[in-house]
Design a protein around this motif. Structure first.
Motif, PDB file in Angstrom:
ATOM      1  N   PRO A  89      -6.144   1.328  11.943  1.00 46.09           N
ATOM      2  CA  PRO A  89      -5.177   0.704  11.565  1.00 46.09           C
ATOM      3  C   PRO A  89      -4.330   1.442  10.581  1.00 46.09           C
ATOM      4  O   PRO A  89      -4.932   2.195   9.438  1.00 46.09           O
ATOM      5  N   GLY A  90      -3.481   1.322  10.537  1.00 47.64           N
ATOM      6  CA  GLY A  90      -2.121   1.926   8.709  1.00 47.64           C
ATOM      7  C   GLY A  90      -1.334   1.165   9.183  1.00 47.64           C
ATOM      8  O   GLY A  90      -1.069   0.304   9.280  1.00 47.64           O
ATOM      9  N   VAL A  91      -1.392   1.151   7.710  1.00 46.72           N
ATOM     10  CA  VAL A  91       0.369   0.733   6.776  1.00 46.72           C
ATOM     11  C   VAL A  91       1.015   1.915   6.639  1.00 46.72           C
ATOM     12  O   VAL A  91       1.103   2.892   6.016  1.00 46.72           O
ATOM     13  N   LEU A  92       2.951   1.423   6.543  1.00 44.84           N
ATOM     14  CA  LEU A  92       3.554   3.039   6.562  1.00 44.84           C
ATOM     15  C   LEU A  92       4.102   1.867   5.486  1.00 44.84           C
ATOM     16  O   LEU A  92       4.757   0.097   5.664  1.00 44.84           O
ATOM     17  N   ALA A  93       5.685   2.877   4.847  1.00 45.40           N
ATOM     18  CA  ALA A  93       6.416   2.724   3.861  1.00 45.40           C
ATOM     19  C   ALA A  93       7.306   3.504   4.102  1.00 45.40           C
ATOM     20  O   ALA A  93       6.993   4.713   4.252  1.00 45.40           O
ATOM     21  N   TYR A  94       8.543   2.759   3.890  1.00 43.77           N
ATOM     22  CA  TYR A  94       9.732   4.260   4.704  1.00 43.77           C
ATOM     23  C   TYR A  94      11.148   3.758   3.465  1.00 43.77           C
ATOM     24  O   TYR A  94      11.230   2.405   3.464  1.00 43.77           O
ATOM     25  N   TYR A  95      11.439   4.754   1.996  1.00 43.47           N
ATOM     26  CA  TYR A  95      12.565   4.964   1.456  1.00 43.47           C
ATOM     27  C   TYR A  95      13.417   5.571   1.779  1.00 43.47           C
ATOM     28  O   TYR A  95      13.166   6.954   2.237  1.00 43.47           O
ATOM     29  N   ASN A  96      14.683   5.316   2.264  1.00 46.22           N
ATOM     30  CA  ASN A  96      15.881   5.499   2.300  1.00 46.22           C
ATOM     31  C   ASN A  96      16.397   5.509   1.585  1.00 46.22           C
ATOM     32  O   ASN A  96      17.784   5.193   1.477  1.00 46.22           O
TER      33      ASN A  96
END
Length: 172
Positions: A89-96
């Motif tokens: 599994p993985g955890v993702l975070a994106y910031y624009n």
């Protein structure tokens, strides 16, 4: 590739496809209307080399700037007689911060099974591998492309050849 690995690939790809088709409903709750699906799929072939990777993902878009989500990764590679399988599994975070610019962090906890072929039939490794990518990319619509760096890179254990990795990410 054994039967368990093949079934895992089918399950992962099947769940990704079902997630894509489920987006067509118009009576979704406010929560589900903010969920986006996507991920990555890759296939590589060479002289006695095969590499197959699938990573379906889902993110919750909190606002135009911030998204958080999870993924499930699967990677199979064969180099001559040597093979490895990695999944987890993985955890993702994106910031624009501004339109077109995306900063990302992606943490994966992978289970790696590695065998070194006929020359070393008793030499096998099974271990957990932590991967933390920090990246920057250019976004246009559902597509983002850029570069990411694995800050936990370990040359002896990593399934990746280099800590730097270009990427193309798609979310719908």
């Amino acid at each position: 590739m054994n039967k368990k690995q093949f079934l895992l690939i089918i399950c992962v790809l099947g769940s990704a496809l079902m997630s894509c088709f489920s987006q067509g409903y118009s009576d979704q709750s406010p929560f589900w209307s903010q969920v986006r699906y996507g991920g990555a799929f890759g296939v590589g072939f060479g002289n006695e080399v095969v590499n197959i990777a699938a990573a379906p993902s889902a993110i919750y878009q909190f606002n135009e700037q911030f998204a958080l989500g999870s993924s499930l990764s699967f990677n199979y590679a064969k180099f001559g007689d040597s093979r490895f399988t990695a999944y987890g599994p993985g955890v993702l975070a994106y910031y624009n911060p501004i339109r077109g610019l995306q900063f990302s962090s992606e943490f994966e906890q992978l289970r790696v099974h590695r065998s070194f072929g006929n020359n070393f039939p008793d030499l096998k490794e099974d271990y957990w591998l932590s991967v933390l990518f920090i990246g920057v990319g250019y976004s246009s619509g559902p597509v983002t492309f850029g570069i990411r760096y694995d800050v936990l890179y370990n040359e002896g254990k990593s399934i990746y050849a280099d800590p730097w990795m270009p990427f193309i990410r798609v979310f719908f």
